[in-house]
Design a protein around this motif. Structure first.
Motif, short mmCIF file in Angstrom:
data_model
loop_
_atom_site.label_atom_id
_atom_site.label_comp_id
_atom_site.label_asym_id
_atom_site.label_seq_id
_atom_site.Cartn_x
_atom_site.Cartn_y
_atom_site.Cartn_z
N ALA A 54 0.84 -1.19 0.00
CA ALA A 54 0.00 0.00 0.00
C ALA A 54 0.88 1.24 0.00
O ALA A 54 2.07 1.18 0.30
N GLN A 55 0.26 2.34 -0.34
CA GLN A 55 0.95 3.62 -0.35
C GLN A 55 0.23 4.58 0.59
O GLN A 55 -0.99 4.57 0.67
N MET A 56 1.02 5.39 1.28
CA MET A 56 0.46 6.50 2.02
C MET A 56 0.90 7.75 1.28
O MET A 56 2.05 7.87 0.89
N GLU A 116 0.39 -1.59 7.78
CA GLU A 116 1.50 -0.67 8.06
C GLU A 116 1.16 0.74 7.55
O GLU A 116 1.40 1.73 8.24
N ALA A 117 0.60 0.81 6.36
CA ALA A 117 0.22 2.11 5.79
C ALA A 117 -0.88 2.76 6.62
O ALA A 117 -0.84 3.97 6.88
N ARG A 118 -1.84 1.99 7.06
CA ARG A 118 -2.94 2.51 7.87
C ARG A 118 -2.41 3.08 9.19
O ARG A 118 -2.86 4.13 9.65
N HIS A 162 -2.58 6.99 10.38
CA HIS A 162 -3.13 7.37 11.68
C HIS A 162 -2.18 8.32 12.42
O HIS A 162 -2.60 9.37 12.91
N ILE A 163 -0.92 7.96 12.47
CA ILE A 163 0.09 8.78 13.14
C ILE A 163 0.23 10.14 12.44
O ILE A 163 0.29 11.19 13.08
#
Length: 70
Positions: free
Chosen positions: A4-6, A55-57, A61-62
């Protein structure tokens, strides 16, 4: 494992407009273009890659809690 990508969208002054995650940022960007009032303000996009959506989620969030996107 689902990578995934953030992504972070910034305006021309460097203000953080939006933080999000997606498995396909370009496809998601098209959706933002259609429904987001702030889309035209985007001047810069930063993308981080993660091995899993979880990990992306967590990173999203942070980022939302600490970077205060508009």
């Amino acid at each position: 494992m689902n990578p995934a990508q953030m992504y972070r969208h910034y305006d021309k002054e460097g203000n953080l407009l939006y933080v999000g995650i997606s498995s396909n940022h370009l496809q998601r960007l098209t959706t933002h273009k259609q429904i987001s009032g702030w889309f035209k303000l985007i001047a810069r996009i930063e993308i981080q890659h993660f091995k899993t959506r979880e990990e992306a989620r967590w990173a999203e969030h942070i980022a939302i809690k600490t970077e205060f996107p508009i």
